[in-house]
Design a protein around this motif. Sequence first.
Motif, PDB file in Angstrom:
ATOM      1  N   GLY A  13     -64.922  59.918 -42.340  1.00 24.04           N
ATOM      2  CA  GLY A  13     -65.462  59.457 -41.066  1.00 24.04           C
ATOM      3  C   GLY A  13     -65.539  60.499 -39.975  1.00 24.04           C
ATOM      4  N   THR A  18     -73.396  62.778 -41.998  1.00 26.75           N
ATOM      5  CA  THR A  18     -74.375  62.859 -40.909  1.00 26.75           C
ATOM      6  C   THR A  18     -74.807  64.308 -40.705  1.00 26.75           C
ATOM      7  OG1 THR A  18     -73.274  60.979 -39.881  1.00 26.75           O
ATOM      8  CG2 THR A  18     -74.756  62.257 -38.482  1.00 26.75           C
ATOM      9  N   ASN A 216     -73.897  60.080 -30.343  1.00 31.75           N
ATOM     10  CA  ASN A 216     -75.247  59.607 -30.041  1.00 31.75           C
ATOM     11  C   ASN A 216     -75.597  58.474 -31.002  1.00 31.75           C
ATOM     12  OD1 ASN A 216     -78.564  60.779 -30.679  1.00 31.75           O
ATOM     13  ND2 ASN A 216     -77.915  59.611 -28.905  1.00 31.75           N
TER      14      ASN A 216
HETATM   15  P1  ADP Z   1     -68.040  61.307 -43.229  1.00 31.65           P
HETATM   16  O1  ADP Z   1     -69.163  61.679 -44.136  1.00 31.65           O
HETATM   17  O2  ADP Z   1     -67.195  62.479 -42.817  1.00 31.65           O
HETATM   18  O3  ADP Z   1     -67.216  60.175 -43.760  1.00 31.65           O
HETATM   19  P2  ADP Z   1     -70.106  60.134 -41.543  1.00 31.65           P
HETATM   20  O4  ADP Z   1     -71.134  61.196 -41.334  1.00 31.65           O
HETATM   21  O5  ADP Z   1     -70.395  59.086 -42.551  1.00 31.65           O
HETATM   22  O6  ADP Z   1     -68.692  60.810 -41.839  1.00 31.65           O
HETATM   23  O7  ADP Z   1     -69.820  59.491 -40.118  1.00 31.65           O
HETATM   24  C1  ADP Z   1     -68.902  58.429 -39.925  1.00 31.65           C
HETATM   25  C2  ADP Z   1     -69.519  57.406 -38.990  1.00 31.65           C
HETATM   26  O8  ADP Z   1     -69.738  58.005 -37.708  1.00 31.65           O
HETATM   27  C3  ADP Z   1     -70.861  56.881 -39.454  1.00 31.65           C
HETATM   28  O9  ADP Z   1     -70.954  55.534 -39.139  1.00 31.65           O
HETATM   29  C4  ADP Z   1     -71.864  57.709 -38.658  1.00 31.65           C
HETATM   30  O10 ADP Z   1     -73.082  57.021 -38.444  1.00 31.65           O
HETATM   31  C5  ADP Z   1     -71.123  57.919 -37.355  1.00 31.65           C
HETATM   32  N1  ADP Z   1     -71.498  59.188 -36.693  1.00 31.65           N
HETATM   33  C6  ADP Z   1     -71.457  60.424 -37.218  1.00 31.65           C
HETATM   34  N2  ADP Z   1     -71.823  61.359 -36.316  1.00 31.65           N
HETATM   35  C7  ADP Z   1     -72.113  60.679 -35.181  1.00 31.65           C
HETATM   36  C8  ADP Z   1     -72.549  61.073 -33.862  1.00 31.65           C
HETATM   37  N3  ADP Z   1     -72.750  62.362 -33.555  1.00 31.65           N
HETATM   38  N4  ADP Z   1     -72.732  60.115 -32.940  1.00 31.65           N
HETATM   39  C9  ADP Z   1     -72.518  58.803 -33.251  1.00 31.65           C
HETATM   40  N5  ADP Z   1     -72.113  58.368 -34.446  1.00 31.65           N
HETATM   41  C10 ADP Z   1     -71.911  59.287 -35.413  1.00 31.65           C
END
Ligand code: ADP
Length: 257
Positions: A13, A18, A216
């Motif tokens: 998370g 992302t 965002n």
């Molecule tokens: P990981 O792959 O490290 O587990 P994710 O990319 O899946 O992390 O991100 C975790 C959560 O946070 C997801 O729900 C994603 O949409 C949200 N998220 C990631 N980056 C941002 C951001 N810059 N702004 C808002 N939400 C974000």
Amino acid sequence: MAHVFCIANQKGGVGKTTTTVNLAAALAKVGQRALLIDLDPQGNATMGSGIDKRALTLSVYDVLLELASVAEARRRSEVGGYDVLGANRELAGAEIELVGLERRDQRLRGALSAVAADYDIVVIDCPPSLSLLTLNGLCSAHGVVVPMQCEYFALEGLTDLVNTIRQVHANLNPELQIIGLLRVMFDPRITLQQQVSEQLKGHFGDKVFDAVIPRNVRLAEAPSYGQPGVVFDPSAKGALAYLEFAREMVERVKQMA
Ligand code: ADP
Ligand code: MG
């Protein structure tokens, strides 16, 4: 020849997926030939690239087990403008199936060398663990990008990852280096985040990317439309920040070459 980067952090998370999806799409936007590899059995990077993980006939699982080549298993993200070596739940089994096999940590590296000329940059979305899957990513890569939130325990969490990267560098992949730390989900109104951000720069200097990804909501919404954020809403602050980050990555690659 392609430069290969793992997007890694053993915490879940923290924005790995992302970052991987938006980096691949932003690299495509600035004219780079990009391949995204999904090494997480959750398959979120695959879905977020507009590819249905349940409909994959071949995936990174088949590549790791040498049942298929990357050229056979890759798919095109039409919406993102890059190629995807996708993943789904099947990949969870690879961990166990690989254990008894030879060169179990070098499988991805071997497979990637066959398509290295097809790409400028390969980005690998790692699972939230320091597992055999992550190890395959680290053994294939020239560099690691670590997305992190500027929270109180952020620096502490980095120690394990930095130690793992050092060990892989020493024993398995002498090319591996930390390319940089990317501050994500950043909220400048929170004083603690500013403080941790300053601490990071103090500790890691120019290893901290200049680009900062803000929190965002458009970035969080995009995956449910099967699109990278930089495509879904290109003028949103998060999208612009990932575009800036992609440009910075291209500059760092030039310095490595
Ligand atoms: P990981 O792959 O490290 O587990 P994710 O990319 O899946 O992390 O991100 C975790 C959560 O946070 C997801 O729900 C994603 O949409 C949200 N998220 C990631 N980056 C941002 C951001 N810059 N702004 C808002 N939400 C974000
Ligand atoms: Mg993820």
